[in-house]
Scaffold this active site. Structure first.
Site, PDB file in Angstrom:
ATOM      1  CD  GLU A  12      11.457  -0.650  11.533  1.00 33.65           C
ATOM      2  OE1 GLU A  12      10.755  -0.142  10.394  1.00 33.65           O
ATOM      3  OE2 GLU A  12      12.229  -1.807  11.292  1.00 33.65           O
TER       4      GLU A  12
ATOM      5  CB  CYS B  56      -1.570  -0.474   8.779  1.00 29.89           C
ATOM      6  SG  CYS B  56      -0.198   0.558   8.851  1.00 29.89           S
TER       7      CYS B  56
ATOM      8  CD  GLU C 156       3.261  -0.737  10.430  1.00 26.89           C
ATOM      9  OE1 GLU C 156       1.821  -0.849  10.375  1.00 26.89           O
ATOM     10  OE2 GLU C 156       3.377   0.086   9.365  1.00 26.89           O
TER      11      GLU C 156
ATOM     12  CG  ASN D  42      -0.459  -0.100   2.481  1.00 30.66           C
ATOM     13  OD1 ASN D  42       0.694  -0.756   2.523  1.00 30.66           O
ATOM     14  ND2 ASN D  42      -0.743   0.452   3.605  1.00 30.66           N
TER      15      ASN D  42
END
Length: 421
Positions: free
Chosen positions: A394, A214, A180, A83
């Site tokens: 991160e 997300c 993630e 994405n």
């Protein structure tokens, strides 16, 4: 030229490549390129300030010396999402390379173009051959890379199911891992919030990138006293969105990235209707866009009302423009319900009461939170999820821990003392 200079000279090319790969609008992908330049500049600065610790320690014949220093991990592996492909490759490669690592990067097989371009960019900027490499392929290739003994670290962005598989495979080699993963994030709207702002926030948290984000706040909790006002404003503004050619700078919503995702979203919409949610707006494919886009994967934004916490569309990540609206009455109630999920990537709160905003976000079990805004990700802040939304973080200074390891050194300044004769 440096990599930032090369990127800055190719903004138009990169935004077009990203739009052609993902279907996201050209005005969205331009921001991604500019953010990418910021990412490279940020970690170039952080790398120059990276240091350790030095200690003078007492000893029999004077002070001994001890120090701790940071070292690169070695060969690292990045696996990107489809994405946000340019963001994925930069969020992983910029800190990894800046802190002295090599990286093998596998982009999604659906959206590989900008990762390949970044390989050329880094090479042109003077990074030695082999320090950054792009490997193309699907799940099988990704699995082989994760299992390779050469990789000391794995950074993965993707679904919860895939993340679990990556975590399990990486554990066999005791590799350092950051994940993630998915989310089902709450957006909480209190009764004192500015209606125009909350409608804007809800749209940004659900319609941006055709809902393929997300961290999207797809569980929209609205105080009962302003529910009607919120819904009226939301529907009115959603109807005005311009859906069509993503290369047109006037377009607000482009197509879904690929047919599998479009069909998945439509399936979830059917489930929502069957489970009793009210389909207030959208929920269908878009017609009337002309012959050029007749076969495109365009969907109308979908608004469900009369939702309950036990519905499938409220609990599972749809990854599309499906907003579920839920009502609440008290602060304690909405905090409990917002946290009642296996995910913990993000959360948002809208209120004019800043003290309440701070208090509520501290009680929300999420890694990234916003007060009176949504989905902004400044490079200075760490990014990572709680619970099943990820492992580690991160970005920001947290990337130092993610991409380096400590080494301690003790230096004896005198003769060695030994208790044995």
């Amino acid at each position: 030229d440096t990599s930032t200079e090369i990127m800055s000279k190719n903004v138009d090319l990169l935004r077009e490549m990203e739009t052609l790969d993902t279907g996201r609008t050209i005005k969205e992908t331009e921001y991604d390129v500019l953010e990418g330049v910021e990412c490279l500049n940020y970690y170039a600065g952080v790398a120059n300030s990276l240091g350790g610790h030095v200690y003078n320690l007492p000893g029999g014949r004077g002070a001994n010396l001890a120090y701790a220093l940071r070292e690169p991990l070695g060969v690292t592996l990045g696996i990107g999402a489809w994405n946000y492909p340019l963001q994925s490759v930069l969020w992983k490669s910029a800190p990894a390379l800046a802190f002295g690592n090599a990286m093998i990067f596998k982009p999604s097989e659906y959206t590989p173009s900008t990762a390949l371009w970044m390989a050329h960019c880094y090479h042109e900027a003077g990074i030695p051959d082999g320090v950054f490499q792009v490997v193309l392929g699907g799940r099988e290739v990704g699995a082989e890379l994760v299992l390779s003994p050469e990789a000391a670290k794995v950074s993965f962005t993707g679904s919860l199911e895939s993340g679990r598989n990556v975590y399990e495979m990486a554990s066999k080699g005791m590799k350092k891992v950051t994940l993630e993963l998915g989310g089902k994030s709450p957006l909480i709207i209190f009764d004192d919030a500015n209606i125009d702002n909350v409608v804007s926030g809800a749209m940004m948290a659900n319609w941006y990138s055709s809902g393929q984000v997300c961290s999207n706040g797809t569980r929209v909790f609205v105080h009962t006293s302003i529910m009607d006002q919120f819904i009226d404003g939301l529907v009115e503004r959603t109807k005005k969105l311009r859906i069509g050619d993503p290369m047109d700078p006037n377009t607000d919503i482009g197509p879904m990235a690929h047919i599998l995702q479009r069909d998945k979203v439509l399936a979830y919409i059917d489930i929502g209707v069957k489970e009793g949610a009210t389909l207030l707006y959208g929920g269908t494919q878009v017609d009337g866009l002309g012959e050029e886009f007749r076969d495109g994967y365009f969907l109308l934004p979908t608004i469900f009302t009369e939702c309950s916490d036990d519905m499938t569309i409220v609990n599972e990540e749809v990854f599309g423009m499906v907003m579920t609206i839920l009502s609440f009455s008290t602060e304690e109630e909405v905090i409990s319900r917002a946290n009642n999920t296996e995910f913990g990537l993000a959360a948002g709160v809208f209120t004019k009461d800043i003290q309440r905003g701070h208090k509520v976000v501290q009680k929300l079990k999420a890694g990234a939170t916003w007060i009176n805004n949504y989905n902004l990700a400044p490079m200075q802040l760490p990014w990572g999820g709680h619970k099943h939304s990820g492992v580690g973080s991160e970005n920001g200074l947290s990337a130092i821990e993610a991409w380096t390891q400590w080494k301690s050194v003790y230096l004896e300044m005198g003769d060695l003392y030994c208790p044995y004769q």
